[in-house]
Design a protein around this motif. Structure first.
Motif, PDB file in Angstrom:
ATOM      1  N   GLU A 269     -19.170 -23.314 -11.340  1.00 54.71           N
ATOM      2  CA  GLU A 269     -18.916 -24.615 -10.710  1.00 54.71           C
ATOM      3  C   GLU A 269     -20.064 -25.037  -9.808  1.00 54.71           C
ATOM      4  O   GLU A 269     -20.441 -26.207  -9.785  1.00 54.71           O
ATOM      5  CB  GLU A 269     -17.609 -24.548  -9.915  1.00 54.71           C
ATOM      6  N   ALA A 272     -22.723 -26.297 -12.002  1.00 53.85           N
ATOM      7  CA  ALA A 272     -22.357 -27.598 -12.569  1.00 53.85           C
ATOM      8  C   ALA A 272     -22.462 -28.690 -11.517  1.00 53.85           C
ATOM      9  O   ALA A 272     -22.972 -29.779 -11.785  1.00 53.85           O
ATOM     10  CB  ALA A 272     -20.942 -27.541 -13.138  1.00 53.85           C
ATOM     11  N   SER A 273     -22.002 -28.404 -10.301  1.00 48.68           N
ATOM     12  CA  SER A 273     -21.972 -29.455  -9.282  1.00 48.68           C
ATOM     13  C   SER A 273     -23.392 -29.849  -8.864  1.00 48.68           C
ATOM     14  O   SER A 273     -23.583 -30.902  -8.271  1.00 48.68           O
ATOM     15  CB  SER A 273     -21.156 -29.014  -8.065  1.00 48.68           C
ATOM     16  N   LEU A 274     -24.371 -29.005  -9.152  1.00 47.22           N
ATOM     17  CA  LEU A 274     -25.761 -29.368  -8.843  1.00 47.22           C
ATOM     18  C   LEU A 274     -26.397 -30.151  -9.983  1.00 47.22           C
ATOM     19  O   LEU A 274     -27.557 -30.542  -9.901  1.00 47.22           O
ATOM     20  CB  LEU A 274     -26.586 -28.107  -8.577  1.00 47.22           C
ATOM     21  N   GLY A 275     -25.630 -30.364 -11.061  1.00 48.02           N
ATOM     22  CA  GLY A 275     -26.146 -31.152 -12.174  1.00 48.02           C
ATOM     23  C   GLY A 275     -26.887 -30.331 -13.216  1.00 48.02           C
ATOM     24  O   GLY A 275     -27.501 -30.884 -14.114  1.00 48.02           O
ATOM     25  N   LEU A 276     -26.862 -29.002 -13.096  1.00 45.23           N
ATOM     26  CA  LEU A 276     -27.521 -28.164 -14.101  1.00 45.23           C
ATOM     27  C   LEU A 276     -26.729 -28.223 -15.401  1.00 45.23           C
ATOM     28  O   LEU A 276     -25.500 -28.172 -15.387  1.00 45.23           O
ATOM     29  CB  LEU A 276     -27.606 -26.715 -13.617  1.00 45.23           C
TER      30      LEU A 276
ATOM     31  N   ARG B  70     -12.202 -32.380  -6.749  1.00 45.54           N
ATOM     32  CA  ARG B  70     -12.873 -31.727  -7.881  1.00 45.54           C
ATOM     33  C   ARG B  70     -12.874 -32.623  -9.124  1.00 45.54           C
ATOM     34  O   ARG B  70     -13.699 -32.434 -10.019  1.00 45.54           O
ATOM     35  CB  ARG B  70     -12.213 -30.389  -8.182  1.00 45.54           C
ATOM     36  N   ASN B  73     -16.214 -35.002  -9.214  1.00 48.26           N
ATOM     37  CA  ASN B  73     -17.426 -34.604  -9.941  1.00 48.26           C
ATOM     38  C   ASN B  73     -17.086 -33.855 -11.231  1.00 48.26           C
ATOM     39  O   ASN B  73     -17.878 -33.092 -11.755  1.00 48.26           O
ATOM     40  CB  ASN B  73     -18.395 -33.811  -9.062  1.00 48.26           C
ATOM     41  N   LEU B  75     -15.264 -31.389 -12.050  1.00 51.98           N
ATOM     42  CA  LEU B  75     -15.007 -29.960 -12.221  1.00 51.98           C
ATOM     43  C   LEU B  75     -13.607 -29.801 -12.795  1.00 51.98           C
ATOM     44  O   LEU B  75     -13.278 -28.781 -13.384  1.00 51.98           O
ATOM     45  CB  LEU B  75     -15.131 -29.214 -10.894  1.00 51.98           C
ATOM     46  N   GLU B  76     -12.777 -30.824 -12.559  1.00 48.60           N
ATOM     47  CA  GLU B  76     -11.469 -30.898 -13.211  1.00 48.60           C
ATOM     48  C   GLU B  76     -11.434 -32.212 -13.997  1.00 48.60           C
ATOM     49  O   GLU B  76     -12.004 -33.208 -13.578  1.00 48.60           O
ATOM     50  CB  GLU B  76     -10.336 -30.896 -12.180  1.00 48.60           C
ATOM     51  N   ASP B  98     -23.211 -35.231 -16.068  1.00 46.55           N
ATOM     52  CA  ASP B  98     -24.372 -34.676 -15.374  1.00 46.55           C
ATOM     53  C   ASP B  98     -25.035 -35.723 -14.482  1.00 46.55           C
ATOM     54  O   ASP B  98     -25.507 -35.415 -13.398  1.00 46.55           O
ATOM     55  CB  ASP B  98     -25.385 -34.109 -16.383  1.00 46.55           C
ATOM     56  N   ARG B 101     -22.981 -35.853 -11.417  1.00 49.42           N
ATOM     57  CA  ARG B 101     -23.102 -34.636 -10.607  1.00 49.42           C
ATOM     58  C   ARG B 101     -24.424 -34.571  -9.855  1.00 49.42           C
ATOM     59  O   ARG B 101     -24.497 -33.981  -8.786  1.00 49.42           O
ATOM     60  CB  ARG B 101     -22.958 -33.406 -11.504  1.00 49.42           C
ATOM     61  N   ARG B 102     -25.456 -35.165 -10.443  1.00 47.29           N
ATOM     62  CA  ARG B 102     -26.748 -35.172  -9.755  1.00 47.29           C
ATOM     63  C   ARG B 102     -26.667 -35.914  -8.425  1.00 47.29           C
ATOM     64  O   ARG B 102     -27.394 -35.609  -7.500  1.00 47.29           O
ATOM     65  CB  ARG B 102     -27.806 -35.854 -10.634  1.00 47.29           C
ATOM     66  N   MET B 106     -21.620 -30.975  -3.641  1.00 43.14           N
ATOM     67  CA  MET B 106     -20.324 -30.381  -3.338  1.00 43.14           C
ATOM     68  C   MET B 106     -20.505 -29.080  -2.578  1.00 43.14           C
ATOM     69  O   MET B 106     -21.369 -28.267  -2.899  1.00 43.14           O
ATOM     70  CB  MET B 106     -19.549 -30.107  -4.615  1.00 43.14           C
ATOM     71  N   PHE B 108     -18.348 -25.727  -1.263  1.00 47.84           N
ATOM     72  CA  PHE B 108     -17.120 -25.033  -1.633  1.00 47.84           C
ATOM     73  C   PHE B 108     -16.599 -24.172  -0.485  1.00 47.84           C
ATOM     74  O   PHE B 108     -17.346 -23.766   0.397  1.00 47.84           O
ATOM     75  CB  PHE B 108     -17.377 -24.121  -2.841  1.00 47.84           C
TER      76      PHE B 108
END
Lengths: 375, 266
Positions: A269, A272-276, B70, B73, B75-76, B98, B101-102, B106, B108
């Motif tokens: 996660e 993913a959250s960094l856009g990779l 979540r 972005n 993740l869900e 993507d 997300r860029r 986030m 955690f």
């Protein structure tokens, strides 16, 4: 103020730990003679060693016939291992039926391999990328043409003639370098969300893993030609390589999957959250950690592969063990009570040296990759 | 449910950049529903976040707060309704995901730093490989943000060598290195020792002072009072009540909100 109240007026400084009793006697007392039972076990252990070690020593060294000995000495009643046999047949054990005047060709391949592979294993040597490209892409091509010949005026040398340690090393090095990436891809495929890829990977892994290597090799030598156009044959060595590689890949995939499952979801996660993207996440974040977790399992598979190369006699290749066996059976001039035993011992020792080397190297890597984040 | 505390930061909060004057919509959630198998976790969520807004989401555990942010972005995955972030609607299209997300950082609860990489590598990985920034430049930016979260001297250590509070500050810096337009915080202080909560809140407040758009799921009601311009209360997957912090805390309307506040504020 009650009796319960307490305020420390000055803090206690750190001081060195108490002295430990040291010295050989203290160590022996603690580890060998702590209780009557310990003492008894120690005595029994020493007796066992006295019983076992001298005969072994005598066979290997004490009564053994050295590399310069003669067959007559080997045939004597009291003789131990016949090392003279090994040294006289060494060339066959290393090169098989490869033409003797052409032995310089495999020698160059061995030397080049060592020159490219050893620095690759040493973390401190620079130019890793160039080194890896040379080893993985240039070296195999150069080696193939050098060994097989037929170009630049080199005498053609069919793979049927290759043998001994040469074949053992070729199959294990090629098998290891190919099955590792294939195994990783299969493991990732098995976790894929795309049903077709997932099913294919699971199918392959479960099929190959549930079949003995011998039958995979049989299949490679009998089934593969059936799929080929008439008259076209596939090289025996290539069949063995394909069989061993696919077999080990399936095992490798399961080892790697174990590592993947140990990575917390948070790591996926965070990536993913960094856009990779998927491959970036896998390459930079997940695989380095996952593979580190399963180094023992990976090396286990490599060691198994190295030893399994001795099964390629099934497709008619003479690897180290088969070369030794052939000589044991046919070298009548060296026949003696211990000749065959010495031959097999030699093969075992060579296998052991390589496998032990892999094992030590894996421990070294584990220590090196430990960045102290174990909690 | 994790502990609720009311840590406040002693310095006055500089609110000069905190007025929400922008008319640009940062995030818009319209009629969104989400299920985990048969379980209806998020029900009819409607939410509009303007640029520069600082929103705190509160609510009992299992109320869907984390799941909601979540979803922002992706993740869900949500099953019904729309989520539009910076004008891009989130669908199954991986490219768009993507893209979103860029621009959305986030943070955690459990930091999720990459344990095999140094702090500096943690910070530069995404800028180099996602944004294509040269390594030297990415490292300069990373050091800038490490200074901002006050731990530049830790740059070459591994995450395992840092305290929880330091790790969380690194995690915030890692998100900031991507220069996101929106920051999501998923209970950023819940896994920290009480002594370390404050250092993380300090960083979050300074972000708010710079006008960052923030959505924070947190139990830090002191933070909500000081920084948020809107508090959202969720229960059973729904937004039950939202209001300005003063009004929210002093004059809750819904029975459920009153009960929740009476339990966490003594």
């Amino acid at each position: 103020m009650t009796d319960l109240a307490f305020v420390r007026s000055d803090l206690v400084d750190a001081k060195p730990p108490p002295h430990r009793t040291s010295g050989a006697w203290a160590w022996a007392q603690k580890n060998l003679f702590a209780t009557p039972l310990d003492t008894l076990l120690t005595v029994l252990g020493i007796l066992f060693l006295l019983w076992v070690v001298p005969p072994i020593y005598n066979f290997f060294i004490g009564h053994a016939v050295g590399p310069n000995g003669t067959v007559e000495e080997c045939r004597m009643e009291t003789a131990g291992a016949c090392w003279a046999y090994i040294s006289s047949e060494m060339e066959f054990f290393i090169y098989g039926f490869y033409d003797i005047p052409e032995h310089w060709r495999p020698n160059i391949v061995f030397a080049l391999g060592a020159l490219l592979f050893i620095p690759l294993l040493m973390p401190k040597v620079p130019f890793k990328r160039t080194n890896a490209v040379l080893f993985l892409f240039v070296y195999p091509i150069v080696s193939y043409y050098l060994l097989a010949g037929g170009v630049f005026g080199l005498k053609p040398m069919p793979t049927e003639k290759w043998g001994g340690l040469l074949v053992t090393l070729i199959i294990s090095v090629v098998g290891i370098t190919l099955s590792f990436p294939i195994g990783i891809v299969l493991a990732l495929g098995r976790q894929s969300k795309m049903p077709v890829i997932k099913t294919l990977c699971i199918g392959f892994i479960e099929l190959v893993r549930a079949v003995p290597l011998i039958s995979v090799l049989f299949m490679a030598s009998i089934m593969l030609p059936l799929f080929m156009p008439q008259g076209m044959t596939i090289d025996k060595l290539l069949r063995a390589l394909v069989g061993v590689t696919l077999f080990t890949s399936a095992y490798m995939a399961e080892v790697v999957r174990g590592g993947l499952q140990a990575i917390p979801r948070g790591q996926y996660e965070a990536g993913a959250s960094l856009g990779l993207g998927y491959w970036q996440r896998m390459y930079f974040i997940i695989l380095p950690q996952a593979l580190k977790h399963v180094i023992p399992g990976i090396v286990n598979s490599f060691i198994a592969l190295f030893k399994d190369t001795s099964l390629v006699y099934i497709v008619g290749m003479k690897d180290l063990l088969e070369a030794v066996k052939t000589k044991n059976d046919t070298a009548l001039e060296w026949q003696s009570a211990n000749t065959a035993t010495t031959g097999y011992l030699f093969a075992a020792m060579v296998f052991w040296v390589f496998c032990f080397g892999m094992s030590r190297y894996s421990i070294f890597m584990e220590r090196r990759l430990n960045t102290g984040y174990k909690r | 449910m994790s502990q609720v505390s009311e840590t406040t930061v002693d310095r006055p909060v500089n609110t000069s950049h905190m007025q929400v004057s922008s008319t640009n919509v940062a995030i818009e959630v319209i009629g969104m529903h989400k299920w985990y198998a048969d379980f209806h976790v998020l029900r009819d969520i409607n939410l509009k976040v303007m640029e520069g807004e600082r929103i705190v989401i509160a609510g009992p555990s299992g109320s869907g707060k984390s799941t909601l942010i979540r979803c922002i972005n992706r993740l869900e995955e949500h099953q019904e309704g729309q989520i539009i972030v910076n004008g891009t609607e989130l669908t199954a299209d991986l490219k768009r995901i993507d893209e979103v997300r860029r621009e959305v950082g986030m943070v955690f609860q459990h930091f999720n730093l990459f344990p095999h990489l140094t702090i500096l590598q943690n910070l530069t990985l995404a800028p180099i490989w996602v944004r294509g920034i040269p390594k030297a430049e990415a490292e300069d930016t990373a050091m800038h943000y490490l200074e901002r979260v006050k731990i530049p001297e830790q740059a070459l250590k591994f995450p395992g060598q840092l305290s929880g509070g330091q790790q969380q500050r690194v995690a915030i810096a890692r998100s900031l290195c991507m220069q996101p337009r929106i920051m999501l915080f998923d209970e950023p202080t819940s896994a920290l020792d009480p002594e370390m909560v404050k250092e993380v809140l300090e960083v979050m407040i300074s972000l708010a002072e710079d006008g960052m758009t923030m959505i924070c799921v947190t139990h830090e009601m002191g933070f909500a009072r000081q920084v948020a311009n809107r508090v959202i209360f969720m229960d059973q997957g729904q937004i039950i009540e939202q209001n300005e912090p003063e009004a929210f805390f002093s004059n809750p309307q819904h029975e459920r909100t009153k009960l929740f506040l009476s339990q966490i504020l003594h």
